[in-house]
Design an enzyme around this catalytic site. Structure first.
Site, PDB file in Angstrom:
ATOM      1  N   ILE A 139     -17.414 -77.800 -92.903  1.00  0.00           N
ATOM      2  CA  ILE A 139     -17.382 -76.313 -92.970  1.00  0.00           C
ATOM      3  C   ILE A 139     -16.159 -75.827 -93.479  1.00  0.00           C
ATOM      4  O   ILE A 139     -16.085 -74.594 -94.143  1.00  0.00           O
ATOM      5  CB  ILE A 139     -17.708 -75.647 -91.726  1.00  0.00           C
ATOM      6  CG1 ILE A 139     -19.174 -76.291 -91.314  1.00  0.00           C
ATOM      7  CG2 ILE A 139     -18.161 -74.156 -91.783  1.00  0.00           C
ATOM      8  CD1 ILE A 139     -19.735 -75.806 -90.043  1.00  0.00           C
ATOM      9  N   SER A 157     -12.294 -80.930 -94.662  1.00  0.00           N
ATOM     10  CA  SER A 157     -13.791 -81.691 -94.790  1.00  0.00           C
ATOM     11  C   SER A 157     -14.529 -80.657 -94.090  1.00  0.00           C
ATOM     12  O   SER A 157     -14.311 -79.571 -93.388  1.00  0.00           O
ATOM     13  CB  SER A 157     -13.893 -83.000 -94.197  1.00  0.00           C
ATOM     14  OG  SER A 157     -13.683 -82.644 -92.827  1.00  0.00           O
ATOM     15  N   SER A 210     -21.094 -72.649 -81.336  1.00  0.00           N
ATOM     16  CA  SER A 210     -22.426 -73.461 -81.712  1.00  0.00           C
ATOM     17  C   SER A 210     -23.360 -73.006 -80.670  1.00  0.00           C
ATOM     18  O   SER A 210     -22.874 -72.501 -79.603  1.00  0.00           O
ATOM     19  CB  SER A 210     -22.081 -74.952 -81.404  1.00  0.00           C
ATOM     20  OG  SER A 210     -23.443 -75.608 -81.112  1.00  0.00           O
ATOM     21  N   TYR A 215     -18.588 -80.511 -74.857  1.00  0.00           N
ATOM     22  CA  TYR A 215     -18.674 -79.654 -75.859  1.00  0.00           C
ATOM     23  C   TYR A 215     -19.400 -78.524 -75.817  1.00  0.00           C
ATOM     24  O   TYR A 215     -18.843 -77.262 -76.281  1.00  0.00           O
ATOM     25  CB  TYR A 215     -19.459 -80.630 -76.800  1.00  0.00           C
ATOM     26  CG  TYR A 215     -19.806 -79.951 -78.288  1.00  0.00           C
ATOM     27  CD1 TYR A 215     -18.966 -80.065 -79.412  1.00  0.00           C
ATOM     28  CD2 TYR A 215     -20.850 -79.200 -78.609  1.00  0.00           C
ATOM     29  CE1 TYR A 215     -18.975 -79.748 -80.318  1.00  0.00           C
ATOM     30  CE2 TYR A 215     -21.189 -78.754 -79.892  1.00  0.00           C
ATOM     31  CZ  TYR A 215     -20.179 -78.863 -80.833  1.00  0.00           C
ATOM     32  OH  TYR A 215     -20.443 -78.356 -82.054  1.00  0.00           O
ATOM     33  N   LYS A 244     -17.467 -74.699 -76.385  1.00  0.00           N
ATOM     34  CA  LYS A 244     -18.134 -73.777 -77.408  1.00  0.00           C
ATOM     35  C   LYS A 244     -18.457 -72.370 -76.475  1.00  0.00           C
ATOM     36  O   LYS A 244     -18.441 -71.284 -77.170  1.00  0.00           O
ATOM     37  CB  LYS A 244     -19.574 -74.380 -77.933  1.00  0.00           C
ATOM     38  CG  LYS A 244     -19.287 -75.523 -78.932  1.00  0.00           C
ATOM     39  CD  LYS A 244     -18.204 -74.945 -80.017  1.00  0.00           C
ATOM     40  CE  LYS A 244     -17.896 -75.967 -81.232  1.00  0.00           C
ATOM     41  NZ  LYS A 244     -16.923 -75.578 -82.020  1.00  0.00           N
TER      42      LYS A 244
END
Length: 398
Positions: free
Chosen positions: A6, A4, A141, A195, A199
């Site tokens: 990207i 699913s 990100s 998160y 990243k």
């Protein structure tokens, strides 16, 4: 995963390039479904789509996946580390790491480490060069600018500073009157956002991996009697004989299922589709002109974060590079800083030590600021140590 978002969109683009694509997914059922969906549109690719199960939260699954891939293929040209998730506190990997760091960094780190024998192209002779190095692409990100590591990461000789969730358990909370509200995923939470930390680890992993691999090149040439290298000759040799090229990237603010917020009707009209975001990934896959180890932003612009030469990057103003209606429309960032609008990405990231690197207090009471190079190297060291300790404990060959 490749079933699913990207990952799925990128798999479709690679199939169009006549690549053989291993679709790695946590769920074999969803993986098979995604592969069948691609085959419906491209039936001639029936032998070029291989769905395989991979759970990055468990090193046993990563080890099995690597062995299965190694039994089937003798080389890998492109590795895209794409897994992403956002969760509340309390999530742990099978090996006990804080969930987001464990999946998005340590799982990818182990996968890349164990696949390197298939990624490294053979060394050519001194007269030749590597025509097309393999690539390792980390989907990061821009939230990484809010990531940081606890000082114990550098000061604790046993390593693993805070990586088991001792202090940072993904998200912190903010008090509003009598309410305790989570400040993730869309509110500013610099030192407790797992998160962002994961990243940041993705970005540092790509850069440090490139450094390690380039040092292999120089060591090989020296062993062949090529002699000592000046700085210019070293760079030329790295470029000529480089066997693997790395990059990290920000795909934009994207409609994905990593968190309900990013698939809600409230925000999807102003977010990129996964197909649009996959163009950024393909830039990292195909481009021949960015500095190895670079970070590529949402507009497909590469940045060498080891320099301070960029003057015009505005990191809180991203426009959709591939708008559906042919118009440039705002694409909000994951986290939107306001005080640094005119600063370049490189200057901001590597000068704002309070965000990016740990600050410890010495015995005399003075602050010790660790530069990003020390943090990247220490993150690599700790990651190697963790993976190799697991291999010894489980009887795997180191």
């Amino acid at each position: 995963g490749a079933n699913s978002g990207i990952g799925y969109a990128t798999a479709k683009r690679l199939i169009l390039m006549d690549a053989t694509v291993v679709m790695a997914c946590k769920s074999s059922l969803r993986c098979d479904g995604a592969a069948k969906s691609i085959l419906q549109a491209h039936p001639a690719a029936v032998n070029r789509i291989i769905p395989m199960t991979l759970d990055l939260s468990d090193l046993n699954s990563v080890w099995k996946f690597v062995n299965d891939v190694s039994a089937r293929f003798n080389r890998i040209d492109i590795l895209i580390n794409n897994a992403g998730l956002v969760s509340g506190g309390g999530l742990r990997t099978k090996q006990g790491l804080e969930g987001l760091f464990g999946v998005m960094h340590m799982g990818h780190f182990a996968l890349t480490k164990w696949l390197l024998p298939l990624l490294r192209k053979p060394f050519p002779t001194v007269e030749q060069s590597v025509a097309d190095p393999a690539r390792v692409i980390n989907i990061a990100s821009e939230a990484f600018i809010f990531g940081s590591f606890h000082p114990s990461m550098l000061s604790n000789s046993s390593g693993f500073g805070d990586f088991h969730g001792e202090i940072t358990d993904n998200c912190g909370t903010v008090s509003v009157s009598v309410l305790e509200l989570s400040c993730c995923p869309v509110m500013y939470c610099p030192n407790t956002n797992g998160y962002a930390r994961a990243k940041l680890a993705n970005v540092m992993h790509a850069k440090e991996l490139q450094k390690v691999l380039d040092e292999e090149v120089i060591a090989h040439l020296e062993s062949c009697g090529a002699g000592n290298f000046s700085e210019v000759a070293r760079v030329e040799s790295e470029n000529k004989f480089r066997r693997v090229l790395t990059a990290s990237l920000h795909p934009g603010s994207v409609q994905t299922n990593i968190h309900p917020f990013f698939s809600s009707r409230l925000v999807t009209p102003i977010l990129r589709s996964s197909d649009e975001a996959s163009y950024v990934v393909m830039r990292a896959v195909q481009d021949q002109h960015f500095t190895p180890g670079s970070y590529i932003d949402a507009l497909k612009r590469p940045h060498d974060l080891g320099t301070k030469e960029e003057k015009d990057t505005v990191i809180n103003r991203h426009l959709s590079a591939f708008p559906s209606l042919g118009l440039l429309s705002p694409a909000p960032t994951f986290l939107r800083p306001t005080a640094i609008e005119a600063k370049s990405l490189a200057n901001f990231v590597w000068n704002r030590h309070n965000f990016i690197v740990p600050v410890a207090v010495s015995e005399s009471g003075s602050k010790i600021v660790f530069r990003n190079e020390a943090v990247s190297a220490r993150l690599w060291e700790i990651s190697e140590q963790f993976v190799e300790n697991w291999m010894r404990q489980t009887g795997k060959a180191v």
